[in-house]
Design a protein around this motif. Structure first.
Motif, PDB file in Angstrom:
ATOM      1  N   VAL A  65       0.781  -1.271   0.161  1.00  0.00           N
ATOM      2  CA  VAL A  65      -0.020   0.177   0.025  1.00  0.00           C
ATOM      3  C   VAL A  65       0.933   1.367  -0.015  1.00  0.00           C
ATOM      4  O   VAL A  65       0.432   2.398  -0.325  1.00  0.00           O
ATOM      5  CB  VAL A  65      -1.101   0.026   1.363  1.00  0.00           C
ATOM      6  CG1 VAL A  65      -1.727   1.442   1.386  1.00  0.00           C
ATOM      7  CG2 VAL A  65      -1.948  -1.084   0.908  1.00  0.00           C
ATOM      8  N   ASP A  66       2.229   1.079   0.608  1.00  0.00           N
ATOM      9  CA  ASP A  66       2.879   2.398   0.706  1.00  0.00           C
ATOM     10  C   ASP A  66       3.472   2.745  -0.742  1.00  0.00           C
ATOM     11  O   ASP A  66       3.802   3.897  -1.177  1.00  0.00           O
ATOM     12  CB  ASP A  66       4.381   2.080   1.515  1.00  0.00           C
ATOM     13  CG  ASP A  66       3.794   2.002   3.008  1.00  0.00           C
ATOM     14  OD1 ASP A  66       2.732   2.489   3.214  1.00  0.00           O
ATOM     15  OD2 ASP A  66       4.636   1.361   3.700  1.00  0.00           O
ATOM     16  N   PHE A  67       3.465   1.667  -1.613  1.00  0.00           N
ATOM     17  CA  PHE A  67       4.093   2.066  -3.038  1.00  0.00           C
ATOM     18  C   PHE A  67       2.926   2.223  -4.130  1.00  0.00           C
ATOM     19  O   PHE A  67       3.350   2.720  -5.123  1.00  0.00           O
ATOM     20  CB  PHE A  67       4.931   0.794  -3.387  1.00  0.00           C
ATOM     21  CG  PHE A  67       5.989   0.565  -2.292  1.00  0.00           C
ATOM     22  CD1 PHE A  67       7.385   1.526  -2.083  1.00  0.00           C
ATOM     23  CD2 PHE A  67       5.907  -0.311  -1.372  1.00  0.00           C
ATOM     24  CE1 PHE A  67       8.161   1.122  -1.216  1.00  0.00           C
ATOM     25  CE2 PHE A  67       6.989  -0.609  -0.458  1.00  0.00           C
ATOM     26  CZ  PHE A  67       8.067   0.210  -0.444  1.00  0.00           C
ATOM     27  N   PHE A  68       1.700   1.288  -3.689  1.00  0.00           N
ATOM     28  CA  PHE A  68       0.621   1.610  -4.421  1.00  0.00           C
ATOM     29  C   PHE A  68      -0.596   1.985  -3.944  1.00  0.00           C
ATOM     30  O   PHE A  68      -1.376   1.440  -3.300  1.00  0.00           O
ATOM     31  CB  PHE A  68       0.371   0.281  -5.330  1.00  0.00           C
ATOM     32  CG  PHE A  68       1.560  -0.301  -6.165  1.00  0.00           C
ATOM     33  CD1 PHE A  68       1.851   0.139  -7.273  1.00  0.00           C
ATOM     34  CD2 PHE A  68       2.491  -1.394  -5.216  1.00  0.00           C
ATOM     35  CE1 PHE A  68       3.003  -0.274  -7.887  1.00  0.00           C
ATOM     36  CE2 PHE A  68       3.516  -1.882  -6.089  1.00  0.00           C
ATOM     37  CZ  PHE A  68       4.057  -1.402  -7.376  1.00  0.00           C
ATOM     38  N   PRO A  69      -0.685   3.190  -3.502  1.00  0.00           N
ATOM     39  CA  PRO A  69      -1.705   3.782  -2.754  1.00  0.00           C
ATOM     40  C   PRO A  69      -3.320   3.357  -3.076  1.00  0.00           C
ATOM     41  O   PRO A  69      -4.157   3.411  -2.368  1.00  0.00           O
ATOM     42  CB  PRO A  69      -1.558   5.259  -2.809  1.00  0.00           C
ATOM     43  CG  PRO A  69      -0.236   5.638  -3.421  1.00  0.00           C
ATOM     44  CD  PRO A  69       0.193   4.401  -4.054  1.00  0.00           C
ATOM     45  N   LEU A  70      -3.247   3.070  -4.561  1.00  0.00           N
ATOM     46  CA  LEU A  70      -4.593   2.730  -4.792  1.00  0.00           C
ATOM     47  C   LEU A  70      -5.214   1.336  -4.317  1.00  0.00           C
ATOM     48  O   LEU A  70      -6.334   1.021  -4.199  1.00  0.00           O
ATOM     49  CB  LEU A  70      -4.751   2.596  -6.342  1.00  0.00           C
ATOM     50  CG  LEU A  70      -4.452   3.801  -7.330  1.00  0.00           C
ATOM     51  CD1 LEU A  70      -4.345   3.451  -8.749  1.00  0.00           C
ATOM     52  CD2 LEU A  70      -5.958   4.821  -7.102  1.00  0.00           C
ATOM     53  N   LEU A  71      -4.500   0.690  -3.756  1.00  0.00           N
ATOM     54  CA  LEU A  71      -4.493  -0.710  -3.043  1.00  0.00           C
ATOM     55  C   LEU A  71      -4.980  -0.393  -1.484  1.00  0.00           C
ATOM     56  O   LEU A  71      -5.215  -1.473  -1.114  1.00  0.00           O
ATOM     57  CB  LEU A  71      -3.418  -1.555  -3.170  1.00  0.00           C
ATOM     58  CG  LEU A  71      -2.810  -1.711  -4.543  1.00  0.00           C
ATOM     59  CD1 LEU A  71      -1.538  -2.929  -4.343  1.00  0.00           C
ATOM     60  CD2 LEU A  71      -3.958  -2.704  -5.273  1.00  0.00           C
ATOM     61  N   LYS A  72      -4.964   0.724  -1.009  1.00  0.00           N
ATOM     62  CA  LYS A  72      -5.095   0.988   0.388  1.00  0.00           C
ATOM     63  C   LYS A  72      -6.549   0.454   0.604  1.00  0.00           C
ATOM     64  O   LYS A  72      -6.779  -0.189   1.792  1.00  0.00           O
ATOM     65  CB  LYS A  72      -5.193   2.464   0.582  1.00  0.00           C
ATOM     66  CG  LYS A  72      -5.264   3.073   2.269  1.00  0.00           C
ATOM     67  CD  LYS A  72      -5.095   4.413   2.171  1.00  0.00           C
ATOM     68  CE  LYS A  72      -5.446   4.785   3.636  1.00  0.00           C
ATOM     69  NZ  LYS A  72      -5.233   6.148   3.915  1.00  0.00           N
ATOM     70  N   LYS A  73      -7.618   0.489   0.150  1.00  0.00           N
ATOM     71  CA  LYS A  73      -8.759  -0.019   0.470  1.00  0.00           C
ATOM     72  C   LYS A  73      -9.080  -1.288   0.479  1.00  0.00           C
ATOM     73  O   LYS A  73      -9.826  -1.970   0.954  1.00  0.00           O
ATOM     74  CB  LYS A  73      -9.984   0.637  -0.274  1.00  0.00           C
ATOM     75  CG  LYS A  73     -10.099   0.383  -1.793  1.00  0.00           C
ATOM     76  CD  LYS A  73     -11.118   0.976  -2.509  1.00  0.00           C
ATOM     77  CE  LYS A  73     -11.128   0.746  -3.860  1.00  0.00           C
ATOM     78  NZ  LYS A  73     -12.334   1.378  -4.741  1.00  0.00           N
ATOM     79  N   PHE A  74      -8.191  -2.041  -0.207  1.00  0.00           N
ATOM     80  CA  PHE A  74      -8.165  -3.505  -0.573  1.00  0.00           C
ATOM     81  C   PHE A  74      -7.189  -4.185   0.896  1.00  0.00           C
ATOM     82  O   PHE A  74      -7.385  -5.428   0.950  1.00  0.00           O
ATOM     83  CB  PHE A  74      -7.747  -4.068  -1.817  1.00  0.00           C
ATOM     84  CG  PHE A  74      -8.531  -3.353  -2.954  1.00  0.00           C
ATOM     85  CD1 PHE A  74      -9.823  -4.006  -3.197  1.00  0.00           C
ATOM     86  CD2 PHE A  74      -7.792  -2.487  -3.680  1.00  0.00           C
ATOM     87  CE1 PHE A  74     -10.491  -3.308  -3.916  1.00  0.00           C
ATOM     88  CE2 PHE A  74      -8.762  -2.087  -4.793  1.00  0.00           C
ATOM     89  CZ  PHE A  74      -9.974  -2.423  -4.979  1.00  0.00           C
ATOM     90  N   ASP A  75      -6.283  -3.460   0.966  1.00  0.00           N
ATOM     91  CA  ASP A  75      -5.377  -4.012   2.021  1.00  0.00           C
ATOM     92  C   ASP A  75      -4.756  -5.522   1.837  1.00  0.00           C
ATOM     93  O   ASP A  75      -5.047  -6.660   2.429  1.00  0.00           O
ATOM     94  CB  ASP A  75      -5.909  -3.939   3.512  1.00  0.00           C
ATOM     95  CG  ASP A  75      -5.235  -4.294   4.695  1.00  0.00           C
ATOM     96  OD1 ASP A  75      -3.916  -4.128   4.565  1.00  0.00           O
ATOM     97  OD2 ASP A  75      -5.582  -5.070   5.805  1.00  0.00           O
ATOM     98  N   PRO A  76      -4.269  -5.511   0.522  1.00  0.00           N
ATOM     99  CA  PRO A  76      -4.008  -6.804   0.005  1.00  0.00           C
ATOM    100  C   PRO A  76      -3.091  -8.021   0.932  1.00  0.00           C
ATOM    101  O   PRO A  76      -3.356  -9.297   0.872  1.00  0.00           O
ATOM    102  CB  PRO A  76      -3.109  -6.834  -1.185  1.00  0.00           C
ATOM    103  CG  PRO A  76      -2.738  -5.327  -1.026  1.00  0.00           C
ATOM    104  CD  PRO A  76      -3.753  -4.669  -0.094  1.00  0.00           C
ATOM    105  N   GLN A  77      -2.418  -7.222   1.858  1.00  0.00           N
ATOM    106  CA  GLN A  77      -1.578  -8.227   2.752  1.00  0.00           C
ATOM    107  C   GLN A  77      -2.098  -8.329   4.112  1.00  0.00           C
ATOM    108  O   GLN A  77      -1.641  -9.237   4.979  1.00  0.00           O
ATOM    109  CB  GLN A  77      -0.150  -7.715   2.878  1.00  0.00           C
ATOM    110  CG  GLN A  77       0.893  -7.603   1.714  1.00  0.00           C
ATOM    111  CD  GLN A  77       2.060  -6.709   1.905  1.00  0.00           C
ATOM    112  OE1 GLN A  77       1.912  -5.380   1.400  1.00  0.00           O
ATOM    113  NE2 GLN A  77       2.926  -6.926   2.554  1.00  0.00           N
ATOM    114  N   GLY A  78      -3.220  -7.784   4.494  1.00  0.00           N
ATOM    115  CA  GLY A  78      -4.010  -7.939   5.783  1.00  0.00           C
ATOM    116  C   GLY A  78      -3.371  -7.079   6.673  1.00  0.00           C
ATOM    117  O   GLY A  78      -3.695  -7.444   7.782  1.00  0.00           O
ATOM    118  N   ILE A  79      -2.482  -6.423   6.755  1.00  0.00           N
ATOM    119  CA  ILE A  79      -1.523  -5.718   7.701  1.00  0.00           C
ATOM    120  C   ILE A  79      -2.382  -4.678   8.353  1.00  0.00           C
ATOM    121  O   ILE A  79      -2.540  -4.822   9.851  1.00  0.00           O
ATOM    122  CB  ILE A  79      -0.415  -4.980   7.048  1.00  0.00           C
ATOM    123  CG1 ILE A  79       0.762  -6.035   6.621  1.00  0.00           C
ATOM    124  CG2 ILE A  79       0.403  -4.190   8.210  1.00  0.00           C
ATOM    125  CD1 ILE A  79       2.028  -5.480   5.715  1.00  0.00           C
TER     126      ILE A  79
END
Length: 341
Positions: A65-79
């Motif tokens: 998410v730090d490198f691809f802000p568009l992924l923020k709402k998906f939280d792909p790694q569950g962090i």
């Protein structure tokens, strides 16, 4: 110290990191809440320590998410989801303590604790600070002040055990300056320069946070012919700085003696040694660490001899690091305290 003394009566080993965590947890909780959060003789702080450890691991993970802000709402790694759960469990503890204080008459003492001060400000000016702010601040203080101090103490004891000549020199200094078998007080630290050097050397080679807390530069900067754009996240690798052979002679050896003549300190003025950072963002926990680390380490060395479990050769101690935003010892240091003759 009382916990270690009890262990000598049953010849039990002491998990140094865990015992130090309980100690620092109670130091902070008495400052903030005027009460212990854990029983010093039991492992009642285990869950809190595991929560802090889990937070540090999650915070230290590279996050897409730090490198691809568009992924923020998906939280792909569950962090974010996992951190939310950890925060929630800690906030529950703080909320109970705050509600308990609000439901009782203010503590009758000459000085307010931190919770009293925060609640008074909140009552007088709710816009300045509210319950969420208070809990967030307490989370910062406990997470930053417990795991880091206990990890550093564990590394210091490990290095001293691996180097018997260093332990002998430290014990000699303690006996000559404060007397054998006495507890080290804050006022004694100035008379124990070698003990302070051991703490500095530990912070040099085992910094609590390998990359400090991430920074972000406010303007475009050119540094050593590199252009760093405005808004770049900057990680300062103090772990590498402390082991850099161009900055330190015998950089990988544990040599406290180097600080007897170098005149370098950890307060952010010497950039070869910045375990607490530097400048306006200097770690607010520095005063706690520079007092408590030599007090606890010196007291442990001055009141007990120490044996390794199973007769392990000190040189064979496992020095593997467990990576998070802080560097824990992967194999906990469990050692047996022996009463002094």
């Amino acid at each position: 110290m009382a916990y270690c003394q009890r262990a000598t009566e049953s010849n039990d080993s002491v998990n140094i990191g865990r015992a130090a965590f309980r100690t620092t947890l109670n130091i902070l909780s008495n400052t903030i809440f005027s009460k212990d959060l854990t029983d010093p003789y039991e492992d009642s702080g285990k869950e809190f320590r595991e929560l802090v450890g889990d937070m540090m691991v999650e915070a230290g993970k590279p996050n897409l998410v730090d490198f691809f802000p568009l992924l923020k709402k998906f939280d792909p790694q569950g962090i974010r989801r996992r951190m939310g759960r950890y925060f929630g469990r800690v906030f529950e503890v703080f909320e109970e303590l705050m509600e308990e204080r609000l439901g009782m008459e203010r503590l009758k003492q000459e000085e307010d604790d931190v919770l009293d001060v925060c609640l008074k400000i909140s009552e007088e000016n709710p816009n300045a600070i509210n319950g969420a702010h208070i809990k967030g601040m307490f989370l910062d203080l406990f997470v930053a002040g417990t795991d880091t101090t206990s990890n550093t103490l564990e590394w210091a004891m490990t290095e001293v055990l691996r180097n018997p000549h260093i332990m002998a020199k430290a014990k000699k200094e303690l006996v000559e300056n404060i007397g054998k078998g006495k507890i080290v007080e804050e006022a004694d630290i100035i008379r124990l320069p070698y003990l302070s050097c051991i703490v500095k050397e530990t912070l040099k080679i085992h910094p609590p946070a390998a990359f400090l807390i991430p920074r972000k530069n406010e303007t475009k900067v050119t540094l050593n012919d590199y252009t760093i754009p405005k808004g770049t996240q900057v990680l300062v690798n103090v772990w590498a700085i402390g082991r850099d052979p161009t900055l330190w002679e015998d950089s990988l050896e544990f040599k406290p003696e180097r600080f007897l003549t170098l005149g370098r300190d950890v307060r952010g003025q010497h950039f070869e040694l910045i375990p607490f950072g530097a400048g306006r963002r200097l770690c607010p926990g520095l005063p706690l660490a520079v007092r408590m680390l030599p007090v606890i380490l010196g007291s442990l060395l001055n009141n007990f001899d120490w044996n390794l479990n199973g007769g392990i050769n000190p040189e064979k101690l496992d020095m593997t690091e467990k990576f998070g935003i802080t560097l824990q010892k992967a194999d906990p240091l469990c050692i047996i305290p022996i009463p002094l003759n």
